[in-house]
Scaffold this motif. Structure first.
Motif, short mmCIF file in Angstrom:
data_model
loop_
_atom_site.label_atom_id
_atom_site.label_comp_id
_atom_site.label_asym_id
_atom_site.label_seq_id
_atom_site.Cartn_x
_atom_site.Cartn_y
_atom_site.Cartn_z
N GLN A 15 -13.15 1.23 7.12
CA GLN A 15 -13.82 0.01 6.46
C GLN A 15 -13.03 -0.21 5.10
O GLN A 15 -12.80 -1.19 4.72
CB GLN A 15 -15.33 0.43 6.10
N LYS A 19 -10.64 -3.62 3.93
CA LYS A 19 -11.03 -4.29 2.81
C LYS A 19 -9.68 -4.38 1.75
O LYS A 19 -9.49 -5.11 0.90
CB LYS A 19 -12.07 -3.67 1.80
N LYS A 55 -6.10 -5.07 -2.75
CA LYS A 55 -7.31 -5.77 -2.12
C LYS A 55 -6.61 -7.26 -1.87
O LYS A 55 -6.05 -7.69 -2.64
CB LYS A 55 -8.44 -5.92 -3.25
#
Length: 133
Positions: A15, A19, A55
């Motif tokens: 996960q 991201k 990110k």
């Protein structure tokens, strides 16, 4: 039990990688290894600033609002703390601390053997001089 924890950790890491898509590109370019990324993730956590360059950039205005809110929250807490301060109590505490430091310096000077020199020059003086306005 340990196997279940490892499985959950791997899912959390997956996960995290989703991201941070720039990490995938860096690993595919062989600039980093998955082992290196995983170890850093375990040691530093996913909120460490080291991950910020990886990110996806949010749409305009999405991240700026929480950051500004955090700054405003900090400033408002500081202003509230300053408003709650009592100047007289603060001055009294500083004077007590100054007297304690002076007493400690005198005690240390007596044990170090140079007590006669400092006790003559420093008697009655405080290490910090504070005046009332």
């Amino acid at each position: 039990m340990a196997n279940q924890h490892a499985h959950q950790s791997i899912n959390d890491f997956k996960q995290f990688v989703k991201k941070h898509p720039k990490l995938i590109k860096e690993v595919r370019k062989e600039e980093r290894s998955w082992q290196d990324v995983y170890e850093n993730w375990v040691l530093l956590g996913e909120n460490d600033p080291i991950w910020d360059p990886y990110k996806d950039k949010p749409a305009e205005g999405q991240e700026a609002v929480p950051e500004a809110a955090d700054k405003y929250d900090f400033v408002s807490k500081m202003v509230t703390a300053v408003k709650k301060m009592d100047v007289n109590q603060m001055n009294e505490q500083i004077n007590k601390m100054s007297q304690s430091i002076s007493s400690l310096q005198n005690l240390l000077s007596q044990f170090s053997g140079s007590g006669s020199k400092q006790s003559q020059t420093g008697s009655g003086q405080h290490p910090f001089s504070f005046r009332k306005d």
